[in-house]
Write an enzyme that holds these catalytic residues in place. Sequence first.
Site, mmCIF file in Angstrom:
data_model
loop_
_atom_site.group_PDB
_atom_site.id
_atom_site.type_symbol
_atom_site.label_atom_id
_atom_site.label_comp_id
_atom_site.label_asym_id
_atom_site.label_seq_id
_atom_site.Cartn_x
_atom_site.Cartn_y
_atom_site.Cartn_z
ATOM 1 N N ARG A 1 0.861 -1.193 0.000
ATOM 2 C CA ARG A 1 0.000 0.000 0.000
ATOM 3 C C ARG A 1 0.894 1.239 0.000
ATOM 4 O O ARG A 1 2.107 1.132 -0.066
ATOM 5 C CB ARG A 1 -0.928 0.000 1.220
ATOM 6 C CG ARG A 1 -0.210 -0.035 2.545
ATOM 7 C CD ARG A 1 -1.173 -0.178 3.729
ATOM 8 N NE ARG A 1 -1.750 -1.501 3.782
ATOM 9 C CZ ARG A 1 -1.143 -2.547 4.389
ATOM 10 N NH1 ARG A 1 0.042 -2.407 4.952
ATOM 11 N NH2 ARG A 1 -1.716 -3.714 4.418
ATOM 12 N N ILE B 1 3.174 4.439 -0.583
ATOM 13 C CA ILE B 1 4.134 4.897 -1.589
ATOM 14 C C ILE B 1 4.597 3.769 -2.490
ATOM 15 O O ILE B 1 4.699 3.931 -3.710
ATOM 16 C CB ILE B 1 5.331 5.577 -0.902
ATOM 17 C CG1 ILE B 1 4.875 6.907 -0.290
ATOM 18 C CG2 ILE B 1 6.474 5.811 -1.890
ATOM 19 C CD1 ILE B 1 5.912 7.571 0.570
ATOM 20 N N LYS C 1 5.559 -8.399 2.535
ATOM 21 C CA LYS C 1 5.220 -9.468 3.465
ATOM 22 C C LYS C 1 3.742 -9.822 3.475
ATOM 23 O O LYS C 1 3.368 -10.932 3.850
ATOM 24 C CB LYS C 1 5.655 -9.081 4.883
ATOM 25 C CG LYS C 1 7.161 -8.947 5.056
ATOM 26 C CD LYS C 1 7.519 -8.521 6.466
ATOM 27 C CE LYS C 1 7.137 -9.579 7.479
ATOM 28 N NZ LYS C 1 7.456 -9.156 8.861
ATOM 29 N N ASP D 1 10.600 -11.232 2.742
ATOM 30 C CA ASP D 1 11.147 -10.563 3.918
ATOM 31 C C ASP D 1 12.550 -10.130 3.528
ATOM 32 O O ASP D 1 13.448 -10.967 3.352
ATOM 33 C CB ASP D 1 11.187 -11.534 5.103
ATOM 34 C CG ASP D 1 11.700 -10.892 6.382
ATOM 35 O OD1 ASP D 1 12.346 -9.822 6.298
ATOM 36 O OD2 ASP D 1 11.486 -11.465 7.466
ATOM 37 N N TYR E 1 15.486 5.541 13.692
ATOM 38 C CA TYR E 1 14.903 5.501 12.354
ATOM 39 C C TYR E 1 15.746 6.304 11.370
ATOM 40 O O TYR E 1 16.034 5.852 10.255
ATOM 41 C CB TYR E 1 13.477 6.047 12.394
ATOM 42 C CG TYR E 1 12.814 6.137 11.038
ATOM 43 C CD1 TYR E 1 12.481 4.991 10.331
ATOM 44 C CD2 TYR E 1 12.529 7.377 10.462
ATOM 45 C CE1 TYR E 1 11.877 5.069 9.085
ATOM 46 C CE2 TYR E 1 11.924 7.464 9.228
ATOM 47 C CZ TYR E 1 11.599 6.304 8.543
ATOM 48 O OH TYR E 1 11.010 6.400 7.303
#
Length: 289
Positions: A26, A28, A48, A81, A173
């Site tokens: 879903r 971008i 995934k 993955d 992050y």
Amino acid sequence: MDTPRLDALDVPDLDGSTAFVTGTTRGIGKEIALALAEAGANVVSTGKTVDDSDSDLSGTIGKTAEACRELGVESEAIQLDVRDADAVEAAAEAAIERFGEVDIVINNASAIQLANVADLPAKRFDLLNEVNVRGTYLVSRAFLPHLREREEAWLLTNAPPVTTDRAPGKAAYGWSKLGMSFVTLSLAGELAGESVGCNTFWPVTAIDTRATRYFGLGTEDDWRHPRIVADTVLEILSRDPDEFTGEAVYDEELLREAGVESFAPYNLTEGDPAPTSAQMFEADYSREE
């Protein structure tokens, strides 16, 4: 919201090309996959999520592949993955076997967790780096021999320029996303002269995705449609990979250079959202325990 269309952009003809895109469930990633399909590229949709029947979030890699096929191209969904080296190698081999060649590789899949260092468990730090840095490294590495054989090829990564926001709550992050940039931009030098353009792309405003809403990043007045990122990818792909490589681009800056004067079609509300220095993207891994 309808997908924006800008007449100012000169969309590249990707007929006959094949793109391998990570994180296409879903947001971008899906928008990039659809934009590539619209331009004529076959698409390998990876991620995934293969079943959303037990989730309040709609979207699977199969649904994205189906949407690409409805646009007139071939598309395959491969569950992946990106942390698993063997799985990545197998996915690359399967994609090449299915389509004969892959000349566009896009590292989009990312994990996200926003928290201060004191509040972020070590396992979450490890997840961010395993998905973002290791995943980008493994996918890029798996395709390198094949990309080198193409007459022209691209390796693009959804990651920020090296200078980014170091605000509280973004240390882990931000570090992992910069790692994605380092891998990609280092490959620009490694593949110099081999017609493989290696670049990163990043938005100047928040993009309307699951993560944007989940983490409360601004309001709809500050958000733009994911299509602006997809159009940035198309603009990169319209260039010569021998000449346009090793670049870390912002979406608005590159699209202005391409002739876009108004970004209103991308905005969720009227007016222009204020640019921010680092934005967060959704991924299949964003809320994984």
